[in-house]
Motif scaffolding. Structure first.
Motif, mmCIF file in Angstrom:
data_model
loop_
_atom_site.group_PDB
_atom_site.id
_atom_site.type_symbol
_atom_site.label_atom_id
_atom_site.label_comp_id
_atom_site.label_asym_id
_atom_site.label_seq_id
_atom_site.Cartn_x
_atom_site.Cartn_y
_atom_site.Cartn_z
ATOM 1 N N GLU A 98 0.728 -1.117 -0.042
ATOM 2 C CA GLU A 98 -0.125 0.041 0.083
ATOM 3 C C GLU A 98 1.087 1.409 -0.117
ATOM 4 O O GLU A 98 2.123 1.179 0.263
ATOM 5 N N SER A 99 0.278 2.416 -0.359
ATOM 6 C CA SER A 99 0.982 3.566 -0.131
ATOM 7 C C SER A 99 0.282 4.430 0.670
ATOM 8 O O SER A 99 -1.161 4.235 0.732
ATOM 9 N N ALA A 100 0.876 5.368 1.314
ATOM 10 C CA ALA A 100 0.109 6.453 2.149
ATOM 11 C C ALA A 100 0.604 7.900 1.929
ATOM 12 O O ALA A 100 1.973 7.831 1.429
ATOM 13 N N THR A 101 0.060 8.986 2.259
ATOM 14 C CA THR A 101 0.420 10.280 1.921
ATOM 15 C C THR A 101 0.413 10.882 3.335
ATOM 16 O O THR A 101 -0.244 10.723 4.218
ATOM 17 N N ALA A 102 1.713 11.689 3.575
ATOM 18 C CA ALA A 102 1.722 12.437 4.685
ATOM 19 C C ALA A 102 2.065 13.870 4.445
ATOM 20 O O ALA A 102 2.693 14.064 3.424
ATOM 21 N N VAL A 103 1.067 14.710 5.248
ATOM 22 C CA VAL A 103 1.193 16.183 4.768
ATOM 23 C C VAL A 103 1.807 16.764 6.142
ATOM 24 O O VAL A 103 1.594 16.533 7.268
ATOM 25 N N ILE A 104 3.057 17.355 6.089
ATOM 26 C CA ILE A 104 3.671 17.997 7.088
ATOM 27 C C ILE A 104 4.011 19.416 6.698
ATOM 28 O O ILE A 104 4.757 19.811 5.975
ATOM 29 N N GLU A 105 3.341 20.182 7.732
ATOM 30 C CA GLU A 105 3.304 21.497 7.649
ATOM 31 C C GLU A 105 4.672 22.086 8.456
ATOM 32 O O GLU A 105 4.667 21.593 9.824
ATOM 33 N N LEU A 106 5.441 22.771 7.772
ATOM 34 C CA LEU A 106 6.652 23.524 8.589
ATOM 35 C C LEU A 106 6.314 24.834 9.013
ATOM 36 O O LEU A 106 5.928 25.744 8.164
ATOM 37 N N PRO A 107 6.195 25.222 10.374
ATOM 38 C CA PRO A 107 5.833 26.552 10.722
ATOM 39 C C PRO A 107 7.115 27.364 10.548
ATOM 40 O O PRO A 107 8.399 27.093 10.264
ATOM 41 N N GLN A 108 6.607 28.749 10.774
ATOM 42 C CA GLN A 108 7.566 29.682 10.522
ATOM 43 C C GLN A 108 8.925 29.516 11.119
ATOM 44 O O GLN A 108 10.137 29.616 10.533
ATOM 45 N N ARG A 109 8.987 29.129 12.471
ATOM 46 C CA ARG A 109 9.930 28.900 13.135
ATOM 47 C C ARG A 109 11.077 27.864 12.845
ATOM 48 O O ARG A 109 12.171 28.100 12.958
ATOM 49 N N ALA A 110 10.605 26.981 11.807
ATOM 50 C CA ALA A 110 11.506 25.966 11.176
ATOM 51 C C ALA A 110 12.585 26.546 10.237
ATOM 52 O O ALA A 110 13.373 26.060 10.239
#
Length: 72
Positions: free
Chosen positions: A16-28
């Motif tokens: 199977e495949s999966a999708t991950a969404v990773i939001e990077l905050p300004q502080r990153a």
């Protein structure tokens, strides 16, 4: 220099495949200066993968101009 800016936990069964969404905050994208938090000018190279030993994806990003160089 590298640092962990974000992560996600994703589960998928074999094949199977999966999708991950990773939001990077300004502080990153910021570092501390004598004047407070600042965004380093230019592009940042993101390395994406399952571990530090497996980083097959690369993306160059430029932080949004709306917060570039803004002290908080």
């Amino acid at each position: 220099m590298r640092w962990l800016a974000g992560f996600a936990v994703v589960e998928a069964d074999a094949g199977e495949s999966a999708t991950a969404v990773i939001e990077l905050p300004q502080r990153a994208f910021e570092h501390w200066t004598d004047d407070g938090w600042r965004v380093e000018p230019g592009a940042f190279r993101l390395h994406i993968g399952t571990s530090v030993a497996d980083l097959p994806l690369v993306a160059d990003v430029r932080p949004s101009a709306e917060f570039a160089g803004v002290a908080r």
